[in-house]
Design a protein around this motif. Structure first.
Motif, PDB file in Angstrom:
ATOM      1  N   PHE A   1       0.858  -1.184   0.000  1.00 52.10           N
ATOM      2  CA  PHE A   1       0.000   0.000   0.000  1.00 52.10           C
ATOM      3  C   PHE A   1       0.895   1.235   0.000  1.00 52.10           C
ATOM      4  O   PHE A   1       1.711   1.414   0.891  1.00 52.10           O
ATOM      5  CB  PHE A   1      -0.874  -0.014   1.256  1.00 52.10           C
ATOM      6  CG  PHE A   1      -1.865   1.127   1.328  1.00 52.10           C
ATOM      7  CD1 PHE A   1      -3.127   1.013   0.767  1.00 52.10           C
ATOM      8  CD2 PHE A   1      -1.540   2.297   1.981  1.00 52.10           C
ATOM      9  CE1 PHE A   1      -4.045   2.045   0.851  1.00 52.10           C
ATOM     10  CE2 PHE A   1      -2.441   3.347   2.076  1.00 52.10           C
ATOM     11  CZ  PHE A   1      -3.697   3.214   1.506  1.00 52.10           C
TER      12      PHE A   1
ATOM     13  N   GLY B   1       0.693   5.520  -0.993  1.00 49.34           N
ATOM     14  CA  GLY B   1      -0.196   6.592  -1.395  1.00 49.34           C
ATOM     15  C   GLY B   1      -1.624   6.154  -1.129  1.00 49.34           C
ATOM     16  O   GLY B   1      -2.009   5.885  -0.003  1.00 49.34           O
ATOM     17  N   ASP B   2      -2.394   6.024  -2.167  1.00 53.21           N
ATOM     18  CA  ASP B   2      -3.758   5.522  -2.006  1.00 53.21           C
ATOM     19  C   ASP B   2      -4.011   4.352  -2.952  1.00 53.21           C
ATOM     20  O   ASP B   2      -5.130   4.104  -3.379  1.00 53.21           O
ATOM     21  CB  ASP B   2      -4.772   6.636  -2.252  1.00 53.21           C
ATOM     22  CG  ASP B   2      -4.634   7.274  -3.643  1.00 53.21           C
ATOM     23  OD1 ASP B   2      -3.687   6.892  -4.367  1.00 53.21           O
ATOM     24  OD2 ASP B   2      -5.455   8.140  -3.990  1.00 53.21           O
ATOM     25  N   GLN B   3      -2.932   3.606  -3.284  1.00 49.83           N
ATOM     26  CA  GLN B   3      -3.042   2.459  -4.164  1.00 49.83           C
ATOM     27  C   GLN B   3      -2.231   1.294  -3.601  1.00 49.83           C
ATOM     28  O   GLN B   3      -1.385   1.470  -2.726  1.00 49.83           O
ATOM     29  CB  GLN B   3      -2.508   2.803  -5.567  1.00 49.83           C
ATOM     30  CG  GLN B   3      -3.235   3.929  -6.268  1.00 49.83           C
ATOM     31  CD  GLN B   3      -4.646   3.570  -6.690  1.00 49.83           C
ATOM     32  OE1 GLN B   3      -5.009   2.400  -6.748  1.00 49.83           O
ATOM     33  NE2 GLN B   3      -5.455   4.582  -6.993  1.00 49.83           N
TER      34      GLN B   3
ATOM     35  N   LEU C   1      -6.375  -3.365   2.970  1.00 52.24           N
ATOM     36  CA  LEU C   1      -7.393  -2.337   3.192  1.00 52.24           C
ATOM     37  C   LEU C   1      -8.253  -2.637   4.419  1.00 52.24           C
ATOM     38  O   LEU C   1      -8.669  -1.711   5.132  1.00 52.24           O
ATOM     39  CB  LEU C   1      -8.276  -2.212   1.955  1.00 52.24           C
ATOM     40  CG  LEU C   1      -9.262  -1.036   1.937  1.00 52.24           C
ATOM     41  CD1 LEU C   1      -8.514   0.294   2.012  1.00 52.24           C
ATOM     42  CD2 LEU C   1     -10.145  -1.092   0.695  1.00 52.24           C
TER      43      LEU C   1
ATOM     44  N   LYS D   1      -7.192  -0.843   7.572  1.00 56.35           N
ATOM     45  CA  LYS D   1      -7.088   0.611   7.569  1.00 56.35           C
ATOM     46  C   LYS D   1      -8.288   1.238   8.289  1.00 56.35           C
ATOM     47  O   LYS D   1      -9.311   0.596   8.500  1.00 56.35           O
ATOM     48  CB  LYS D   1      -7.012   1.141   6.130  1.00 56.35           C
ATOM     49  CG  LYS D   1      -5.798   0.646   5.345  1.00 56.35           C
ATOM     50  CD  LYS D   1      -4.493   1.054   5.996  1.00 56.35           C
ATOM     51  CE  LYS D   1      -3.298   0.585   5.185  1.00 56.35           C
ATOM     52  NZ  LYS D   1      -1.998   0.921   5.853  1.00 56.35           N
TER      53      LYS D   1
ATOM     54  N   ILE E   1     -10.208   5.859   5.436  1.00 54.13           N
ATOM     55  CA  ILE E   1      -9.304   5.445   4.350  1.00 54.13           C
ATOM     56  C   ILE E   1      -9.995   4.414   3.470  1.00 54.13           C
ATOM     57  O   ILE E   1      -9.897   4.467   2.231  1.00 54.13           O
ATOM     58  CB  ILE E   1      -7.988   4.891   4.925  1.00 54.13           C
ATOM     59  CG1 ILE E   1      -7.226   5.988   5.673  1.00 54.13           C
ATOM     60  CG2 ILE E   1      -7.122   4.297   3.815  1.00 54.13           C
ATOM     61  CD1 ILE E   1      -5.941   5.517   6.328  1.00 54.13           C
TER      62      ILE E   1
ATOM     63  N   SER F   1     -12.470   6.250   1.295  1.00 56.27           N
ATOM     64  CA  SER F   1     -11.803   7.040   0.269  1.00 56.27           C
ATOM     65  C   SER F   1     -11.268   6.157  -0.858  1.00 56.27           C
ATOM     66  O   SER F   1     -11.421   6.473  -2.037  1.00 56.27           O
ATOM     67  CB  SER F   1     -10.658   7.839   0.898  1.00 56.27           C
ATOM     68  OG  SER F   1      -9.909   8.517  -0.082  1.00 56.27           O
ATOM     69  N   CYS F   2     -10.642   5.034  -0.491  1.00 57.94           N
ATOM     70  CA  CYS F   2     -10.068   4.141  -1.503  1.00 57.94           C
ATOM     71  C   CYS F   2     -11.148   3.522  -2.386  1.00 57.94           C
ATOM     72  O   CYS F   2     -10.995   3.447  -3.610  1.00 57.94           O
ATOM     73  CB  CYS F   2      -9.245   3.048  -0.823  1.00 57.94           C
ATOM     74  SG  CYS F   2      -7.691   3.630  -0.089  1.00 57.94           S
TER      75      CYS F   2
ATOM     76  N   LYS G   1     -12.698   5.994  -4.945  1.00 62.90           N
ATOM     77  CA  LYS G   1     -11.866   6.335  -6.095  1.00 62.90           C
ATOM     78  C   LYS G   1     -11.832   5.237  -7.154  1.00 62.90           C
ATOM     79  O   LYS G   1     -11.341   5.464  -8.266  1.00 62.90           O
ATOM     80  CB  LYS G   1     -10.445   6.647  -5.629  1.00 62.90           C
ATOM     81  CG  LYS G   1     -10.331   7.904  -4.779  1.00 62.90           C
ATOM     82  CD  LYS G   1      -8.906   8.096  -4.285  1.00 62.90           C
ATOM     83  CE  LYS G   1      -8.800   9.337  -3.391  1.00 62.90           C
ATOM     84  NZ  LYS G   1      -7.425   9.507  -2.842  1.00 62.90           N
TER      85      LYS G   1
ATOM     86  N   SER H   1       0.936  -2.582   5.737  1.00 58.37           N
ATOM     87  CA  SER H   1       0.987  -1.957   4.417  1.00 58.37           C
ATOM     88  C   SER H   1       1.442  -2.970   3.376  1.00 58.37           C
ATOM     89  O   SER H   1       1.661  -2.632   2.221  1.00 58.37           O
ATOM     90  CB  SER H   1       1.946  -0.760   4.412  1.00 58.37           C
ATOM     91  OG  SER H   1       1.431   0.285   5.200  1.00 58.37           O
TER      92      SER H   1
END
Length: 257
Positions: free
Chosen positions: A103, A105-107, A143, A146, A150, A153-154, A157, A212
């Motif tokens: 993990f 950033g956001d990817q 994920l 998290k 988060i 948000s993930c 997107k 992560s």
């Protein structure tokens, strides 16, 4: 180099008692060295800050110089590169293609792969490949641990679309799936990206329930279903070792994952 052998034995014993330390009598008994020899060695080691002595208990423990050396060594290591050995281990145990994902950033991206030499089928998981949050085991395994904002948000997107008839596309169902992953510690991609191909993933922790990284295996769905329990056992066993390794590095260095 008898002195070096003695020094190593003493340091090994002291390192095994990081909280309360260890006294001269116990050191003598564990190393088979006389108390007078131990005392002379410790006096010199204290002067060089290799060990310290607790004023009240008189026990000895690792000193700042020893910890500085250990920290400097760990800082020179690539934590992600070192995790690659666990891919090889899980591939040996399961006979499956394995990979690490991270993990960032956001990817979530694949950062390491290992294919057993005798594996006939090749699976298209490659370093640098993005792992969608809604349909890959590797991303779900991360994920799920998290914070809720988060997760929201993930998922918001993602361009969620049905890739196969098995792909989860309902946000409510996806969040329920992540709750199951959090509870059971294992994530699945059951033909969600390709019919006939499935994957199983587990997290690798750098702190308690903080992750992560994930480690995964992928293979033919029929085999994954038949050997699911055994595969999960192997993945979790390897993940535990990898997590302990990563936690020790994270504790002694400023490595951020």
């Amino acid at each position: 180099m008898e002195w070096l052998k003695r020094f190593t034995e003493v340091m090994d014993c002291i390192s095994e008692h990081p909280i309360d330390g260890i006294g001269i009598s116990d050191l003598s008994r564990e190393t088979n060295l006389s108390k007078s020899t131990i005392h002379r060695m410790l006096s010199s080691m204290v002067q060089h800050q290799l060990v310290t002595q607790n004023f009240h208990t008189k026990n000895y423990m690792m000193g700042p110089k020893a910890m500085f050396w250990g920290s400097r060594f760990l800082r020179s290591q690539d934590p992600i590169g070192l995790m690659g050995q666990y891919c090889e281990e899980v591939s040996r145990a399961t006979g499956l293609y394995s990979y690490l994902s991270r993990f960032q950033g956001d990817q979530v991206y694949c950062i390491h792969t290992h294919q057993p030499s005798d594996l006939r089928n090749k699976f298209f998981v490659h370093v640098g490949q993005r792992m969608p949050f809604y349909c890959t085991a590797a991303s779900k395994a991360i994920l799920a641990y998290k914070e809720q904002n988060i997760i929201d948000s993930c998922l918001a997107k993602e361009s969620i679309r049905p890739i196969t008839p098995h792909t989860l596309t309902d946000i409510g169902a996806l969040k329920h799936e992540l709750s199951r992953v959090l509870d059971q510690g294992v994530a699945f991609c059951l033909q969600e990206l390709e019919v006939g191909v499935s994957a199983i993933s587990v997290p690798i922790f750098h702190e308690d329930r903080e992750t992560s990284l994930s480690i995964s295996v992928v293979g033919e769905n029929i085999y994954i279903e038949q050997e699911e329990d055994a595969i999960i056992r192997e993945l979790k066993a390897v993940s535990q070792k990898a997590s302990e390794h990563l936690k020790s590095m994270h504790l002694l260095t400023s490595i951020k994952l």
